[in-house]
Design a protein around this motif. Structure first.
Motif, PDB file in Angstrom:
ATOM      1  N   ARG A 155       0.858  -8.736  85.177  1.00  0.00           N
ATOM      2  CA  ARG A 155       0.095  -8.799  83.928  1.00  0.00           C
ATOM      3  C   ARG A 155       0.242  -7.468  83.203  1.00  0.00           C
ATOM      4  N   LEU A 156       0.833  -7.503  82.007  1.00  0.00           N
ATOM      5  CA  LEU A 156       0.918  -6.334  81.147  1.00  0.00           C
ATOM      6  C   LEU A 156      -0.090  -6.534  80.030  1.00  0.00           C
ATOM      7  N   GLU A 157      -1.111  -5.680  80.001  1.00  0.00           N
ATOM      8  CA  GLU A 157      -2.143  -5.815  78.987  1.00  0.00           C
ATOM      9  C   GLU A 157      -1.615  -5.363  77.620  1.00  0.00           C
ATOM     10  N   ASP A 158      -2.355  -5.692  76.568  1.00  0.00           N
ATOM     11  CA  ASP A 158      -1.938  -5.388  75.197  1.00  0.00           C
ATOM     12  C   ASP A 158      -1.551  -3.917  75.037  1.00  0.00           C
ATOM     13  N   PHE A 159      -0.496  -3.689  74.251  1.00  0.00           N
ATOM     14  CA  PHE A 159      -0.021  -2.354  73.854  1.00  0.00           C
ATOM     15  C   PHE A 159       0.468  -1.503  75.031  1.00  0.00           C
ATOM     16  N   LYS A 171       2.594  -9.306  91.374  1.00  0.00           N
ATOM     17  CA  LYS A 171       1.149  -9.150  91.179  1.00  0.00           C
ATOM     18  C   LYS A 171       0.752  -7.728  90.787  1.00  0.00           C
ATOM     19  N   VAL A 172       1.579  -7.093  89.977  1.00  0.00           N
ATOM     20  CA  VAL A 172       1.267  -5.766  89.436  1.00  0.00           C
ATOM     21  C   VAL A 172       0.513  -5.938  88.121  1.00  0.00           C
ATOM     22  N   THR A 173      -0.465  -5.070  87.878  1.00  0.00           N
ATOM     23  CA  THR A 173      -1.192  -5.052  86.613  1.00  0.00           C
ATOM     24  C   THR A 173      -0.975  -3.705  85.935  1.00  0.00           C
ATOM     25  N   GLY A 175      -2.339  -1.650  82.707  1.00  0.00           N
ATOM     26  CA  GLY A 175      -3.495  -1.715  81.824  1.00  0.00           C
ATOM     27  C   GLY A 175      -3.181  -1.496  80.354  1.00  0.00           C
ATOM     28  N   HIS A 176      -4.175  -1.787  79.540  1.00  0.00           N
ATOM     29  CA  HIS A 176      -4.077  -1.659  78.088  1.00  0.00           C
ATOM     30  C   HIS A 176      -3.578  -0.266  77.704  1.00  0.00           C
ATOM     31  N   GLY A 177      -2.498  -0.222  76.927  1.00  0.00           N
ATOM     32  CA  GLY A 177      -1.987   1.046  76.429  1.00  0.00           C
ATOM     33  C   GLY A 177      -1.281   1.914  77.447  1.00  0.00           C
ATOM     34  N   ALA A 178      -1.142   1.453  78.685  1.00  0.00           N
ATOM     35  CA  ALA A 178      -0.481   2.262  79.714  1.00  0.00           C
ATOM     36  C   ALA A 178       1.034   2.254  79.514  1.00  0.00           C
ATOM     37  N   ALA A 179       1.690   3.314  79.956  1.00  0.00           N
ATOM     38  CA  ALA A 179       3.145   3.450  79.820  1.00  0.00           C
ATOM     39  C   ALA A 179       3.744   3.807  81.168  1.00  0.00           C
ATOM     40  N   VAL A 180       4.732   3.021  81.593  1.00  0.00           N
ATOM     41  CA  VAL A 180       5.475   3.307  82.821  1.00  0.00           C
ATOM     42  C   VAL A 180       6.856   3.770  82.395  1.00  0.00           C
ATOM     43  N   CYS A 181       7.194   5.008  82.721  1.00  0.00           N
ATOM     44  CA  CYS A 181       8.385   5.653  82.161  1.00  0.00           C
ATOM     45  C   CYS A 181       9.648   5.336  82.967  1.00  0.00           C
ATOM     46  N   ILE A 182      10.775   5.823  82.487  1.00  0.00           N
ATOM     47  CA  ILE A 182      12.107   5.390  82.917  1.00  0.00           C
ATOM     48  C   ILE A 182      12.281   5.434  84.439  1.00  0.00           C
ATOM     49  N   GLY A 183      12.726   4.307  84.965  1.00  0.00           N
ATOM     50  CA  GLY A 183      13.134   4.248  86.366  1.00  0.00           C
ATOM     51  C   GLY A 183      12.033   4.265  87.393  1.00  0.00           C
ATOM     52  N   ALA A 184      10.774   4.178  86.970  1.00  0.00           N
ATOM     53  CA  ALA A 184       9.680   4.157  87.942  1.00  0.00           C
ATOM     54  C   ALA A 184       9.660   2.832  88.694  1.00  0.00           C
ATOM     55  N   CYS A 185       9.194   2.870  89.953  1.00  0.00           N
ATOM     56  CA  CYS A 185       9.069   1.669  90.781  1.00  0.00           C
ATOM     57  C   CYS A 185       7.612   1.512  91.194  1.00  0.00           C
ATOM     58  N   ILE A 186       7.100   0.286  91.074  1.00  0.00           N
ATOM     59  CA  ILE A 186       5.695   0.023  91.378  1.00  0.00           C
ATOM     60  C   ILE A 186       5.606  -1.005  92.493  1.00  0.00           C
ATOM     61  N   GLN A 187       4.922  -0.647  93.552  1.00  0.00           N
ATOM     62  CA  GLN A 187       4.766  -1.498  94.728  1.00  0.00           C
ATOM     63  C   GLN A 187       3.985  -2.771  94.402  1.00  0.00           C
ATOM     64  N   HIS A 188       4.270  -3.827  95.140  1.00  0.00           N
ATOM     65  CA  HIS A 188       3.571  -5.100  95.027  1.00  0.00           C
ATOM     66  C   HIS A 188       2.057  -4.905  95.025  1.00  0.00           C
ATOM     67  N   GLY A 189       1.375  -5.570  94.069  1.00  0.00           N
ATOM     68  CA  GLY A 189      -0.081  -5.615  94.054  1.00  0.00           C
ATOM     69  C   GLY A 189      -0.779  -4.408  93.475  1.00  0.00           C
ATOM     70  N   VAL A 190      -0.042  -3.429  92.971  1.00  0.00           N
ATOM     71  CA  VAL A 190      -0.637  -2.191  92.451  1.00  0.00           C
ATOM     72  C   VAL A 190      -1.161  -2.413  91.036  1.00  0.00           C
ATOM     73  N   ALA A 191      -2.257  -1.744  90.687  1.00  0.00           N
ATOM     74  CA  ALA A 191      -2.832  -1.782  89.350  1.00  0.00           C
ATOM     75  C   ALA A 191      -2.757  -0.390  88.714  1.00  0.00           C
ATOM     76  N   ILE A 192      -2.264  -0.338  87.486  1.00  0.00           N
ATOM     77  CA  ILE A 192      -2.195   0.903  86.707  1.00  0.00           C
ATOM     78  C   ILE A 192      -3.294   0.834  85.659  1.00  0.00           C
ATOM     79  N   GLY A 193      -4.160   1.844  85.600  1.00  0.00           N
ATOM     80  CA  GLY A 193      -5.286   1.840  84.671  1.00  0.00           C
ATOM     81  C   GLY A 193      -4.880   1.983  83.221  1.00  0.00           C
TER      82      GLY A 193
END
Length: 232
Positions: A155-159, A171-173, A175-193
């Motif tokens: 789920r990628l929230e708005d903006f 199952k990664v989330t 959050g609103h307005g969050a930015a994940v920059c070049i080449g980052a890897c996010i583990q299964h089930g993690v939430a970014i605020g």
């Protein structure tokens, strides 16, 4: 989530004319968005940028008055071609105030691979080589950048935005307005605020709180940030 104002992946032969698209923003990022719009069968009829130092791109005329542009091109579909999440949100809010009836297009590069049940909100741009797997919901005015891999049930929230070559587990989330920059890897089930920035090349193994900058292998919170802080 509301349906996109216009699905630009529709075949041009199914409509009486090529859809008209107006882009707000005339930076290098706008050149990429304009290319996506054209490849999706649209005509980019105008650019809008209130920075009078900006010039048109690839022969497309530029207007420097947003209110005038909204009056002239109110029947077109718009997309805010601004890379910074907070700025993009502010532009959308202003355009909604100027012209509440404006329609925003979801622009998808034909070279992206998108599962049939994926939901994509209005104003979102999906770039070349992106992969979005089943069960994922992409909010309004997001960016899924070149070659990003968004796995199932994300789920990628708005903006929010994921940069080139970002890879997320299931199952990664984000959050609103969050930015994940070049080449980052996010583990299964993690939430970014919300409004958090994940630095380039980071490996995110656990949840990251809202309104911070975090990076590293493994990713760690470095400092707090305000939504308006620059990160690009």
């Amino acid at each position: 989530m509301s349906e996109p104002a216009f699905d630009v992946t529709i075949e041009p032969s199914m409509t009486s004319r090529r859809p008209h698209v107006v882009l707000f923003g005339a930076s290098e990022h706008a050149r990429v968005v304009a290319d996506i719009a054209r490849r999706a069968g649209c005509d980019v009829v105008a650019l809008v940028d209130e920075d009078r130092a900006r010039r048109g791109l690839d022969g497309v005329p530029i207007l420097h008055d947003a209110r005038e542009a909204a009056q002239q091109y109110g029947d077109a579909h718009w997309c805010v071609s601004v890379g910074d999440n907070h700025t993009r949100e502010a532009v959308v809010a202003r355009l909604r105030e100027i012209a509440p009836s404006l329609r925003f297009a979801a622009l998808t590069h034909p070279g992206a691979v998108i599962a049939r049940d994926v939901e994509i909100g209005e104003g979102t741009v999906v770039m070349a080589g992106a992969v979005i797997n089943p069960g994922t919901v992409i909010g309004k005015h997001c960016i899924v950048n070149t070659g990003a891999c968004v796995d199932h049930d994300n789920r990628l929230e708005d903006f929010s935005s994921v940069a080139p070559r970002v890879a997320t587990g299931g199952k990664v989330t984000i959050g609103h307005g969050a930015a994940v920059c070049i080449g980052a890897c996010i583990q299964h089930g993690v939430a970014i605020g919300e409004h958090t920035v994940i630095g380039a090349g980071s490996v995110v193994l656990r949840d990251v709180p809202a309104s911070c900058v975090a990076f590293g292998v493994p990713c760690k919170v470095i400092r707090n940030r305000q939504p308006s802080d620059r990160y690009l």
